[in-house]
Motif scaffolding. Structure first.
Motif, short mmCIF file in Angstrom:
data_model
loop_
_atom_site.label_atom_id
_atom_site.label_comp_id
_atom_site.label_asym_id
_atom_site.label_seq_id
_atom_site.Cartn_x
_atom_site.Cartn_y
_atom_site.Cartn_z
N ARG A 172 -15.16 -14.20 -15.03
CA ARG A 172 -13.70 -14.34 -15.05
C ARG A 172 -13.00 -13.13 -14.43
NH1 ARG A 172 -11.84 -15.59 -21.02
NH2 ARG A 172 -9.87 -16.02 -19.95
N SER A 173 -13.78 -12.18 -13.88
CA SER A 173 -13.20 -10.97 -13.32
C SER A 173 -12.58 -11.22 -11.95
CB SER A 173 -14.27 -9.88 -13.18
OG SER A 173 -14.80 -9.51 -14.42
N ASP A 174 -11.48 -10.54 -11.69
CA ASP A 174 -10.92 -10.49 -10.34
C ASP A 174 -11.53 -9.30 -9.60
OD1 ASP A 174 -9.15 -12.64 -10.61
OD2 ASP A 174 -7.64 -11.37 -11.57
N ILE A 175 -11.38 -9.30 -8.29
CA ILE A 175 -11.76 -8.15 -7.48
C ILE A 175 -10.50 -7.30 -7.31
CG2 ILE A 175 -12.56 -7.38 -5.22
CD1 ILE A 175 -14.09 -10.07 -5.03
N ASP A 176 -10.49 -6.14 -7.91
CA ASP A 176 -9.30 -5.29 -7.89
C ASP A 176 -9.38 -4.30 -6.73
OD1 ASP A 176 -7.91 -6.15 -10.37
OD2 ASP A 176 -9.78 -5.50 -11.30
N VAL A 177 -8.36 -4.34 -5.89
CA VAL A 177 -8.30 -3.45 -4.73
C VAL A 177 -6.95 -2.74 -4.73
CG1 VAL A 177 -8.43 -3.26 -2.22
CG2 VAL A 177 -9.79 -5.01 -3.39
N LEU A 178 -7.01 -1.43 -4.60
CA LEU A 178 -5.81 -0.61 -4.52
C LEU A 178 -5.58 -0.19 -3.07
CD1 LEU A 178 -3.55 1.32 -5.64
CD2 LEU A 178 -5.39 3.02 -5.96
N VAL A 179 -4.36 -0.36 -2.60
CA VAL A 179 -3.97 0.14 -1.28
C VAL A 179 -2.83 1.13 -1.47
CG1 VAL A 179 -3.04 -0.43 1.00
CG2 VAL A 179 -4.66 -1.98 -0.10
N VAL A 180 -3.03 2.35 -0.98
CA VAL A 180 -1.99 3.38 -1.06
C VAL A 180 -1.48 3.63 0.35
CG1 VAL A 180 -1.38 5.68 -1.89
CG2 VAL A 180 -3.21 4.41 -3.02
N HIS A 181 -0.20 3.33 0.56
CA HIS A 181 0.42 3.49 1.88
C HIS A 181 1.08 4.86 1.98
CE1 HIS A 181 0.00 -0.88 2.66
NE2 HIS A 181 0.30 -1.02 1.38
N ASP A 182 1.30 5.30 3.21
CA ASP A 182 1.99 6.57 3.40
C ASP A 182 3.50 6.42 3.30
OD1 ASP A 182 2.40 5.24 5.75
OD2 ASP A 182 1.65 6.83 7.06
N ASP A 183 3.99 5.20 3.13
CA ASP A 183 5.41 4.95 2.93
C ASP A 183 5.55 3.72 2.04
OD1 ASP A 183 4.82 2.76 4.60
OD2 ASP A 183 5.52 3.80 6.39
N ASP A 184 6.68 3.03 2.11
CA ASP A 184 6.93 1.90 1.22
C ASP A 184 6.58 0.55 1.83
OD1 ASP A 184 7.82 3.33 -1.01
OD2 ASP A 184 9.82 3.57 -0.14
N ARG A 185 5.83 0.53 2.93
CA ARG A 185 5.43 -0.74 3.51
C ARG A 185 4.40 -1.45 2.63
NH1 ARG A 185 3.63 0.66 9.50
NH2 ARG A 185 2.78 2.47 8.40
N ARG A 186 4.28 -2.75 2.80
CA ARG A 186 3.34 -3.55 2.03
C ARG A 186 2.70 -4.60 2.94
NH1 ARG A 186 4.43 0.02 -0.75
NH2 ARG A 186 4.95 0.10 -2.97
N ILE A 187 1.57 -5.12 2.50
CA ILE A 187 0.93 -6.23 3.19
C ILE A 187 0.84 -7.41 2.24
CG2 ILE A 187 -0.45 -4.77 4.73
CD1 ILE A 187 -2.87 -5.38 2.84
N SER A 188 0.57 -8.58 2.79
CA SER A 188 0.29 -9.76 1.97
C SER A 188 -0.99 -10.40 2.49
CB SER A 188 1.45 -10.76 2.03
OG SER A 188 1.69 -11.18 3.36
N LEU A 189 -1.72 -11.04 1.59
CA LEU A 189 -2.97 -11.69 1.96
C LEU A 189 -2.73 -13.18 2.14
CD1 LEU A 189 -5.42 -9.94 -0.55
CD2 LEU A 189 -4.89 -9.29 1.81
N ASP A 190 -3.20 -13.72 3.27
CA ASP A 190 -3.05 -15.15 3.52
C ASP A 190 -3.85 -15.96 2.51
OD1 ASP A 190 -1.39 -14.68 5.67
OD2 ASP A 190 -3.04 -14.66 7.12
N ARG A 191 -5.06 -15.50 2.22
CA ARG A 191 -5.93 -16.18 1.26
C ARG A 191 -6.49 -15.15 0.28
NH1 ARG A 191 -9.45 -20.17 5.29
NH2 ARG A 191 -7.65 -21.35 6.13
N PRO A 192 -5.72 -14.83 -0.75
CA PRO A 192 -6.15 -13.76 -1.66
C PRO A 192 -7.42 -14.08 -2.42
CG PRO A 192 -4.20 -14.90 -2.50
CD PRO A 192 -4.41 -15.38 -1.10
N GLY A 193 -7.69 -15.39 -2.69
CA GLY A 193 -8.89 -15.74 -3.44
C GLY A 193 -8.93 -15.03 -4.78
N GLU A 194 -10.03 -14.32 -5.02
CA GLU A 194 -10.19 -13.61 -6.29
C GLU A 194 -9.68 -12.17 -6.23
OE1 GLU A 194 -14.35 -13.93 -6.98
OE2 GLU A 194 -14.23 -15.95 -7.82
N ILE A 195 -9.09 -11.78 -5.11
CA ILE A 195 -8.63 -10.40 -4.96
C ILE A 195 -7.30 -10.19 -5.67
CG2 ILE A 195 -7.79 -8.68 -3.31
CD1 ILE A 195 -9.88 -9.59 -1.37
N HIS A 196 -7.27 -9.20 -6.52
CA HIS A 196 -6.04 -8.76 -7.18
C HIS A 196 -5.63 -7.47 -6.48
CE1 HIS A 196 -3.86 -6.93 -10.84
NE2 HIS A 196 -3.05 -7.70 -10.16
N LEU A 197 -4.58 -7.55 -5.68
CA LEU A 197 -4.17 -6.44 -4.82
C LEU A 197 -3.06 -5.63 -5.47
CD1 LEU A 197 -4.38 -5.04 -2.05
CD2 LEU A 197 -2.70 -6.69 -1.19
#
Length: 224
Positions: A41-66
């Motif tokens: 039941r676990s998600d895949i946890d991924v942290l992204v640290v940007h150098d500013d306030d920009r963000r990305i989105s995943l087209d198919r996140p699946g089990e990834i918790h971003l």
């Protein structure tokens, strides 16, 4: 960094590349995927640290918790006693670290560690318990069980932090609690496995509130 870590974080790396941010963002595996303690039941946890306030989105996140943050906010959260950045620096697995920013933060944390404040975890747990109770009132046992699992995780982390032990991943919390809080450990195990009916959840609600009421005093200062 292992090829397995690259594979797990591939959708995030692809999204960063498509957005032109691959050479500026830090990517770190966190949670059970970093600790190799994943459950079905676990998600895949991924942290992204940007150098500013920009963000990305995943087209198919699946089990990834971003999780995404700016560098400045990540450091502020660490200094304010948030356990998430402290956990990431201690146990996270860097997948991409442009210019060595992450490694410098890890070194700084080793030199001058921050000990998280347990009190916000108790507050989060109270909110989750209330939501779980409302869901139980409507008969939605599955949703209530998930909320109670989050609540129990927060309580477990608060208990460990208050006692001077840094919490690991959710799957490892029960073993960390051990004989310090065996009933809480057993409840967390049952919630993770999904083996709870409405009566069990009501009993769990009382147990969690009991542990919250027993928490007291300031957070300790503990070295890594």
């Amino acid at each position: 960094m292992s090829e397995e870590a690259k594979r797990i974080a591939a959708p995030v790396l692809d999204a960063l590349a498509s957005s032109g941010m691959l050479n500026s963002a830090t990517v770190v595996l966190v949670g059970s995927s970093a600790r190799r303690s994943m459950h079905e039941r676990s998600d895949i946890d991924v942290l992204v640290v940007h150098d500013d306030d920009r963000r990305i989105s995943l087209d198919r996140p699946g089990e990834i918790h971003l999780q995404q943050d700016s560098r400045s906010r990540f450091i502020k959260r660490l200094e304010d006693g948030d356990d998430y950045p402290g956990w990431a620096l201690r146990y996270g697995i860097p997948v991409r670290d442009p210019a060595g920013w992450w490694s410098r933060q890890v070194a700084a944390e080793l030199d001058n560690p921050h000990w998280p404040d347990w009190r916000p975890k108790a507050d989060y747990a109270k909110k989750r318990i209330n939501i779980a109770g409302q869901l139980l009132d409507t008969g939605d046992v599955d949703a209530a069980s998930e909320e109670m699992m989050f609540a129990a995780s927060h309580v477990a982390r608060a208990v460990l932090l208050q006692r001077g032990q840094f919490p690991l991943s959710r799957m490892e919390l029960a073993s960390q609690l051990g004989d310090k809080a065996p009933e809480l450990a057993a409840l967390l195990d049952r919630l993770i496995s999904g083996d709870m009916n409405s009566d069990g959840l009501r009993s769990g609600e009382k147990l969690l509130n009991h542990h919250i009421s027993q928490l007291q005093g300031p957070s300790p200062t503990v070295s890594l």
